[in-house]
Design a protein around this motif. Structure first.
Motif, mmCIF file in Angstrom:
data_model
loop_
_atom_site.group_PDB
_atom_site.id
_atom_site.type_symbol
_atom_site.label_atom_id
_atom_site.label_comp_id
_atom_site.label_asym_id
_atom_site.label_seq_id
_atom_site.Cartn_x
_atom_site.Cartn_y
_atom_site.Cartn_z
ATOM 1 N N THR A 122 -13.000 22.529 173.456
ATOM 2 C CA THR A 122 -13.443 22.378 172.071
ATOM 3 C C THR A 122 -14.668 21.476 172.020
ATOM 4 O O THR A 122 -14.688 20.418 172.660
ATOM 5 N N THR A 123 -15.686 21.920 171.306
ATOM 6 C CA THR A 123 -16.908 21.125 171.087
ATOM 7 C C THR A 123 -17.202 21.150 169.587
ATOM 8 O O THR A 123 -16.599 21.939 168.846
ATOM 9 N N THR B 284 -8.663 26.097 176.807
ATOM 10 C CA THR B 284 -9.697 26.054 175.784
ATOM 11 C C THR B 284 -10.477 24.752 175.877
ATOM 12 O O THR B 284 -9.907 23.706 176.160
ATOM 13 N N GLY C 96 -19.500 22.573 168.271
ATOM 14 C CA GLY C 96 -20.036 23.887 167.958
ATOM 15 C C GLY C 96 -18.960 24.904 167.729
ATOM 16 O O GLY C 96 -19.142 26.001 167.284
ATOM 17 N N HIS D 101 -24.917 22.852 168.523
ATOM 18 C CA HIS D 101 -24.014 22.779 169.660
ATOM 19 C C HIS D 101 -23.615 24.205 170.041
ATOM 20 O O HIS D 101 -23.026 24.916 169.231
ATOM 21 N N VAL E 78 -21.532 27.295 171.592
ATOM 22 C CA VAL E 78 -20.110 27.574 171.766
ATOM 23 C C VAL E 78 -19.813 27.541 173.267
ATOM 24 O O VAL E 78 -20.530 28.167 174.047
ATOM 25 N N GLY F 93 -22.095 25.139 177.837
ATOM 26 C CA GLY F 93 -21.875 24.572 176.514
ATOM 27 C C GLY F 93 -20.858 23.448 176.458
ATOM 28 O O GLY F 93 -20.265 23.219 175.402
#
Length: 73
Positions: free
Chosen positions: A70-71, A68, A73, A2, A4, A29
């Motif tokens: 968030t994943t 922000t 990754g 994944h 960023v 991403g």
């Protein structure tokens, strides 16, 4: 794997303190995003593509906030 996430654009860049503004975040991403935060506050969001997320802003205080994504990754 994944990547960023990286934010390259936010439109519109301002909104009311009460929140509720629909904001388009562009970047890379975003596939499999698990959270979007304005400052420390979570926002409702939809991942439109790997390069775009649509968010409804939460209520907040005056001033600039960090956004922000968030994943895994």
């Amino acid at each position: 794997f994944h990547p960023v996430p990286a934010i390259t654009g936010v439109s519109p860049s301002v909104g009311p303190l009460a929140g509720g503004t629909t904001v388009t975040i562009t970047g890379t991403g975003f596939t499999d995003a698990t959270a979007v935060n304005f400052g420390g506050t979570a926002a409702a969001f939809t991942v439109d593509s790997a390069t775009q997320i649509t968010v409804t802003t939460p209520a907040g205080g005056a001033g600039t906030v960090d956004i922000t994504v968030t994943t895994p990754g």
